[in-house]
Design an enzyme around this catalytic site. Structure first.
Site, short mmCIF file in Angstrom:
data_model
loop_
_atom_site.label_atom_id
_atom_site.label_comp_id
_atom_site.label_asym_id
_atom_site.label_seq_id
_atom_site.Cartn_x
_atom_site.Cartn_y
_atom_site.Cartn_z
N VAL A 33 0.85 -1.18 0.00
CA VAL A 33 0.00 0.00 0.00
C VAL A 33 0.89 1.24 0.00
O VAL A 33 1.85 1.34 0.77
CB VAL A 33 -0.93 0.01 1.23
CG1 VAL A 33 -1.82 1.26 1.21
CG2 VAL A 33 -1.78 -1.24 1.25
N ASP A 67 -12.98 -11.86 6.54
CA ASP A 67 -11.69 -11.56 7.18
C ASP A 67 -11.81 -10.29 8.03
O ASP A 67 -11.02 -9.36 7.90
CB ASP A 67 -10.60 -11.39 6.12
CG ASP A 67 -9.20 -11.44 6.73
OD1 ASP A 67 -9.08 -11.83 7.91
OD2 ASP A 67 -8.23 -11.10 6.03
#
Length: 661
Positions: free
Chosen positions: A373, A487
């Site tokens: 990221v 998740d």
């Protein structure tokens, strides 16, 4: 392209669609465009056209879409001949330099679903005939010089989803017709000269619609009277800089934050009950100004279907589908940020390369399960987060599938507590997703930082829990078909500068269908996965519920509750006091409202981590219990044992069976 648009373009008699947007034309619009009688869609936006709107354009009676916006050198006014375009479905003439009044003929375009004339110099009052546009969904007239009162006929627009009349000089009171509209997600009347009280009916029937999307902005007006407690049912409220008075309900302070009521000198609150400093109240002088709101238009591609949406101040204001294979991300004031055509990422790649210095490691802010990221500042100045799939990972079919799955999922869903996807590039040589940047990082990291954990006080933690509950309820119960995240963990909950939470990382998310085969590959984070996944491949929405329960306990305890989970499963005889489990870095809550929410959140978390999936509540029930819990009494914190936190029997409703496709 650029320069002058040739008049010979009028010879293309068979043309059905003409898109000249973002082409740097710096001339007047040639009248010969009016000869293209077969045109269905005309886009002249984001150029430097000058002069006035040629009357010849109003001969194009087959037009369903006309975009002239973002040509600030264009002047004149909107002529009454606009009424000739009876087939218009979408009309955008925002960010020009138009003056004059809105012609009443505009209100005869009864097929309009989208109408924007924002950011002009339009004056006069809004025509009362506006109520004739029965299927209008989006109406944006902000940042003009409109005067007079809001016409009560706006209450006739039963399909209205978003109304923005901000930054004008509109006076008078708020008509009750606006309160009774059945479907609006956003109502922005800020920065006007509205007077009188806020209608107490706001929020009364909001649970009949998608309340989590409801935003009410009445800031920077001259509204008086008290603040209705019914506003608590709304998703987002801003009443700052008015002349409101009286006692501010603590529930509103806890829910929305004190800054949303600042600038009301005669508005009071009990800081000992609300747990918030009184210094913020009344620290701004009420100002009615012309605050210009920038609007960003984003287009997200899915196969050959495009979802187009605009964002103003971080709020989604427009969603529409088109059939094209073209993806653009653009700022209607500053030109292109980037484009992606036919998923060939080279145009987008050039801008992203520049913003990240070829994905230099110094821009990297984290590494996830299938990509890194990066933080990037785009040419418009907007900061975004980029999740890039590494080339080696891109060659792994599982990573590739998860990456595409995340783009697919986030393009379909929109919720204030789910991370926003602004765009993506899915090219085999370069794959990345562009998200809203959440500058405080993950909940996991904040809880493990001594300073930031203290900043995340009990009110913020409770609001965080409510937000994630709303996001999961939206996925499970308001998406069709339902979606399971699979998740949910503190690593996948990101916080913005105000410590407001969003659910992220949808790479393993799956669509659910009733009564289908429910076997799937197990996915999730160790420590958050439901115990039944250890011995079965069956995954339902109750798996998310269990993970949510773990996250709630982690948020309240300040650390992962693994020891507590082991202890509670063995059913100890000795009572465990709740105060001994809460994060010791914070002083125990004493405010009765906060104590009530902390106790309720703990009780719900205990139900969510029940070993039997059928005994866990649904996320909709969790959201409802938070709503109902506002009216429940509570005891002092030091008297409450965890063993006593058992939800009432009616919480266990007949189970719904969802299965993963």
């Amino acid at each position: 392209m650029g320069g002058v648009l040739p008049e010979e373009i009028g010879n293309l008699k068979s043309l059905v669609e003409l898109d000249l947007s973002n082409s740097r034309f710096s001339c007047s619009i040639p009248p010969t465009l009016g000869q293209l009688s077969n045109l269905d869609s005309l886009d002249l936006s984001n150029n430097h056209f000058n002069g006035t709107i040629p009357s010849a354009l109003f001969n194009l009676t087959n037009l369903s879409r006309l975009y002239i916006h973002s040509n600030p050198s264009m002047g004149g006014f909107l002529p009454k001949e606009i009424g000739n375009l009876k087939s218009l479905f979408e009309l955008d003439f925002s960010d020009l330099h138009l003056s004059g009044a809105l012609p009443s003929a505009l209100c005869g375009l009864t097929k309009l679903a989208f109408l924007s004339g924002a950011e002009n110099q339009i004056y006069g009052s809004i025509p009362s005939e506006i109520g004739n546009l029965k299927i209008l969904e989006y109406l944006f007239l902000g940042s003009n010089r409109l005067t007079g009162q809001i016409p009560p006929t706006l209450g006739n627009l039963s399909a209205l989803v978003n109304l923005n009349l901000s930054s004008n000089q509109i006076s008078g009171s708020i008509p009750l017709g606006l309160v009774n509209l059945p479907s609006p997600a956003i109502l922005d009347l800020s920065s006007n000269q509205l007077t009188g009280p806020i209608p107490t009916q706001f929020g009364d029937d909001i649970l009949k619609s998608e309340w989590y999307l409801w935003t009410l902005n009445l800031s920077h007006n001259i509204l008086s009277g008290t603040v209705p407690s019914s506003l608590l049912r709304l998703g987002n409220v801003d009443l700052s800089n008015n002349a409101l008075e009286g006692e501010l309900p603590c529930e509103l302070v806890i829910e929305f934050g004190l800054e949303r009521f600042a600038g009301n000198p005669d508005l009071r609150h009990d800081s000992t009950l609300c747990g918030v400093s009184p210094s913020v109240m009344g620290n701004h002088t009420p100002v009615v100004g012309n605050h210009r709101h920038r609007t960003l238009y984003y287009i997200i591609g899915l196969g050959v279907t495009l979802l187009v949406f605009a964002i103003t101040g971080g709020l989604v204001i427009y969603i529409r589908c088109f059939k094209k294979v073209k993806v653009e991300l653009m700022d209607n004031k500053h030109g292109d940020i980037f484009r992606i055509w036919n998923y060939d990422g080279h145009m987008a790649y050039k801008d992203i390369i520049k913003a990240t210095n070829d994905f230099d490691v110094c821009y990297c802010i984290g590494t996830g399960g299938y990509g890194s990221v990066y933080r990037a500042r785009l040419p418009s100045g907007k900061v975004v987060a980029l999740k890039k799939l590494h080339r080696l990972e891109g060659e792994n079919p599982n990573f590739d599938k998860s990456f595409r799955n995340e783009a697919d999922m986030l393009s379909k869903i929109r919720h204030r507590n789910i991370v926003k996807l602004f765009g993506f590039c899915l090219h085999k040589r370069c794959m990345f997703l562009i998200y809203e940047y959440m500058d405080r990082g993950s909940l996991f990291c904040i809880l493990r930082d001594e300073t930031e954990a203290v900043e995340l006080d009990w009110i913020k933690r409770v609001n965080l829990i409510k937000g994630i509950a709303g996001a999961l309820s939206y996925l499970h119960h308001h998406c069709d078909p339902p979606i399971i995240h699979r998740d949910v963990s503190s690593n996948n909950i990101l916080l913005n500068s105000q410590l407001e939470a969003t659910l992220s990382d949808f790479g393993t998310a799956r669509i659910l269908e009733l009564d289908s085969s429910n076997q799937t590959v197990i996915a999730g984070t160790f420590g958050y996965m439901a115990p039944e996944l250890a011995y079965t491949m069956v995954v339902t929405e109750k798996s998310d519920v269990y993970s949510f329960g773990v996250v709630v306990l982690e948020t309240l305890f300040g650390e992962h509750p693994r020891e507590f989970l082991s202890c509670i499963s063995s059913q100890p005889n000795e009572p465990i006091m709740l105060k001994d489990l809460l994060d010791a870095r914070l002083l125990p809550p004493t405010n009765p409202f906060v104590v009530r929410n902390v106790v309720l959140a703990t009780a719900l978390a205990l139900d969510c981590i029940n070993a039997n999936p059928k005994c866990r509540p649904t996320m909709q029930q969790v959201v409802n219990r938070f709503e109902e819990g506002r009216r429940e009494p509570t005891r002092p914190l030091h008297t409450i044992a965890v063993n006593q936190l058992v939800s009432p029997p009616e919480l266990s409703l007949p189970d719904q069976t969802y299965a993963v496709v």
